[in-house]
Design an enzyme around this catalytic site. Structure first.
Site, PDB file in Angstrom:
ATOM      1  N   LEU A 171       2.359   1.458  -3.496  1.00 14.32           N
ATOM      2  CA  LEU A 171       0.945   1.699  -3.785  1.00 14.32           C
ATOM      3  C   LEU A 171       0.576   0.939  -5.061  1.00 14.32           C
ATOM      4  CD1 LEU A 171      -1.554   3.200  -2.792  1.00 14.32           C
ATOM      5  CD2 LEU A 171      -0.840   5.157  -4.141  1.00 14.32           C
ATOM      6  N   HIS A 172       0.440  -0.392  -4.917  1.00 17.38           N
ATOM      7  CA  HIS A 172       0.075  -1.236  -6.046  1.00 17.38           C
ATOM      8  C   HIS A 172      -1.450  -1.372  -6.089  1.00 17.38           C
ATOM      9  CE1 HIS A 172      -0.586  -4.842  -3.445  1.00 17.38           C
ATOM     10  NE2 HIS A 172       0.367  -4.273  -2.705  1.00 17.38           N
ATOM     11  N   ALA A 173      -1.957  -2.268  -6.893  1.00 16.38           N
ATOM     12  CA  ALA A 173      -3.403  -2.345  -7.160  1.00 16.38           C
ATOM     13  C   ALA A 173      -4.264  -2.550  -5.913  1.00 16.38           C
ATOM     14  CB  ALA A 173      -3.693  -3.447  -8.179  1.00 16.38           C
TER      15      ALA A 173
END
Length: 115
Positions: free
Chosen positions: A18-20
């Protein structure tokens, strides 16, 4: 006036977690609903409308989370958010440009297929 809370387990499927970019998709999706939507990892529970809060979860590939929603459109919100996770935030294949959320929103972008 109390609305019941609905919950659904989800798993982070995309390799980068769950990155940017997925967090941004999640915020956009959650913003399409009137319900309050939260994501929980262990004892940490964050608002799905806060990109910084989502990033603090440190949810890597394979992380088990719980999505909860409370409000008049909670069931639809859970379905839409769950679908983003199920699709790996559109990072599991080469498709791009997919809608941020399956809440029934429409895309105003014209078809830009090569001629």
């Amino acid at each position: 006036m109390s609305a019941s809370t609905h919950e659904r387990p989800v798993r982070v499927l995309n390799r980068q977690g769950l990155h940017a970019r997925p967090a941004d998709l999640l915020v956009r999706c959650a913003s399409e609903f009137q319900s309050q939507i939260f994501l929980q990892k262990g004892s940490e529970k964050v608002d799905c409308r806060s990109i910084l809060s989502l990033l603090t979860l440190g949810a890597t590939e394979g992380t088990e989370l719980t999505v909860s929603a409370q409000g008049q459109d909670a069931e639809q919100a859970l379905e839409a958010v769950g679908q983003l996770f199920d699709l790996g935030f559109h990072e599991l294949d080469e498709t791009s440009g997919s809608p941020a959320c399956s809440a029934g929103g429409t895309s105003d972008a014209p078809d830009q297929s090569p001629s």
